[in-house]
Design a protein around this motif. Structure first.
Motif, PDB file in Angstrom:
ATOM      1  N   LEU A  50      39.675   0.094  39.981  1.00 48.15           N
ATOM      2  CA  LEU A  50      39.405   1.442  39.480  1.00 48.15           C
ATOM      3  C   LEU A  50      39.751   1.527  38.002  1.00 48.15           C
ATOM      4  O   LEU A  50      40.803   1.052  37.569  1.00 48.15           O
ATOM      5  N   THR A  51      38.850   2.137  37.233  1.00 41.21           N
ATOM      6  CA  THR A  51      39.043   2.365  35.806  1.00 41.21           C
ATOM      7  C   THR A  51      38.622   3.801  35.516  1.00 41.21           C
ATOM      8  O   THR A  51      38.186   4.523  36.413  1.00 41.21           O
ATOM      9  N   THR A  52      38.723   4.220  34.278  1.00 48.93           N
ATOM     10  CA  THR A  52      38.264   5.561  33.930  1.00 48.93           C
ATOM     11  C   THR A  52      36.749   5.645  34.101  1.00 48.93           C
ATOM     12  O   THR A  52      36.034   4.654  33.955  1.00 48.93           O
ATOM     13  N   GLY A  53      36.277   6.842  34.437  1.00 47.93           N
ATOM     14  CA  GLY A  53      34.847   7.056  34.596  1.00 47.93           C
ATOM     15  C   GLY A  53      34.539   8.018  35.726  1.00 47.93           C
ATOM     16  O   GLY A  53      35.437   8.570  36.361  1.00 47.93           O
ATOM     17  N   THR A  54      33.256   8.196  35.980  1.00 43.14           N
ATOM     18  CA  THR A  54      32.782   9.118  37.006  1.00 43.14           C
ATOM     19  C   THR A  54      32.395   8.342  38.259  1.00 43.14           C
ATOM     20  O   THR A  54      31.601   7.400  38.192  1.00 43.14           O
ATOM     21  N   TYR A  55      32.955   8.753  39.380  1.00 40.17           N
ATOM     22  CA  TYR A  55      32.757   8.119  40.679  1.00 40.17           C
ATOM     23  C   TYR A  55      32.128   9.111  41.640  1.00 40.17           C
ATOM     24  O   TYR A  55      32.285  10.323  41.482  1.00 40.17           O
ATOM     25  N   THR A  56      31.463   8.593  42.669  1.00 39.22           N
ATOM     26  CA  THR A  56      30.985   9.425  43.768  1.00 39.22           C
ATOM     27  C   THR A  56      31.505   8.836  45.069  1.00 39.22           C
ATOM     28  O   THR A  56      31.337   7.635  45.320  1.00 39.22           O
ATOM     29  N   LEU A  57      32.142   9.672  45.859  1.00 42.37           N
ATOM     30  CA  LEU A  57      32.626   9.278  47.170  1.00 42.37           C
ATOM     31  C   LEU A  57      31.746   9.981  48.193  1.00 42.37           C
ATOM     32  O   LEU A  57      31.724  11.208  48.267  1.00 42.37           O
ATOM     33  N   GLN A  58      30.972   9.181  48.937  1.00 42.36           N
ATOM     34  CA  GLN A  58      30.086   9.736  49.955  1.00 42.36           C
ATOM     35  C   GLN A  58      30.753   9.614  51.323  1.00 42.36           C
ATOM     36  O   GLN A  58      31.096   8.525  51.766  1.00 42.36           O
ATOM     37  N   PHE A  59      30.948  10.749  51.945  1.00 47.28           N
ATOM     38  CA  PHE A  59      31.478  10.822  53.297  1.00 47.28           C
ATOM     39  C   PHE A  59      30.267  10.862  54.227  1.00 47.28           C
ATOM     40  O   PHE A  59      29.483  11.816  54.188  1.00 47.28           O
ATOM     41  N   PHE A  81      33.602  12.889  41.098  1.00 53.00           N
ATOM     42  CA  PHE A  81      34.849  13.218  40.412  1.00 53.00           C
ATOM     43  C   PHE A  81      35.077  12.232  39.279  1.00 53.00           C
ATOM     44  O   PHE A  81      34.440  11.173  39.215  1.00 53.00           O
ATOM     45  N   CYS A  82      35.986  12.584  38.391  1.00 54.35           N
ATOM     46  CA  CYS A  82      36.297  11.744  37.228  1.00 54.35           C
ATOM     47  C   CYS A  82      37.710  11.196  37.319  1.00 54.35           C
ATOM     48  O   CYS A  82      38.651  11.948  37.574  1.00 54.35           O
ATOM     49  N   ILE A  83      37.834   9.908  37.082  1.00 55.74           N
ATOM     50  CA  ILE A  83      39.141   9.285  36.900  1.00 55.74           C
ATOM     51  C   ILE A  83      39.360   9.206  35.396  1.00 55.74           C
ATOM     52  O   ILE A  83      38.573   8.588  34.680  1.00 55.74           O
ATOM     53  N   GLU A  84      40.400   9.887  34.936  1.00 54.15           N
ATOM     54  CA  GLU A  84      40.639   9.982  33.496  1.00 54.15           C
ATOM     55  C   GLU A  84      41.943   9.354  33.050  1.00 54.15           C
ATOM     56  O   GLU A  84      42.111   9.062  31.880  1.00 54.15           O
TER      57      GLU A  84
END
Length: 106
Positions: A50-59, A81-84
């Motif tokens: 995991l690094t900074t950036g925009t991710y999508t978690l699909q349930f 969501f964004c990991i910042e």
């Protein structure tokens, strides 16, 4: 290094959603699969850092909802969501046959 976990609760049954598949899409387009455990949690994302950036978690809610409630209005719920920063990120999902909600957990 950031870390990520999720927790899925079936608000109709008042229980964890066990065995729900999840797909995490990274900023560079990689996808990694996960599945909720006996407590409805998932925190293992094999093969990615995991690094900074925009991710999508699909349930992938469809099969779970059909098997526990007979129908699935939402076949999946995508949370972007964004990991910042270099900290822990927790994405909870509360589901029922006809609705879902999420928030940033701890």
């Amino acid at each position: 290094m950031p870390s990520l976990s999720s927790h899925v609760l079936d608000t109709t049954l008042g229980k964890p959603a066990v065995g729900m598949p999840l797909t995490l899409k990274t900023p560079d387009g990689q996808c990694v699969e996960g599945i909720t455990n006996a407590d409805g949690r998932c925190n293992e994302w094999q093969g990615i850092r995991l690094t900074t950036g925009t991710y999508t978690l699909q349930f992938n809610t469809g099969d779970y909802l059909r098997s526990h409630h007979g129908s699935a209005f939402y076949p999946h719920a995508d949370i972007t969501f964004c990991i910042e920063t270099d900290e822990h990120y927790h994405i909870p999902l509360l589901i029922s046959p006809f609705g879902y909600s999420t928030y940033r957990g701890s």
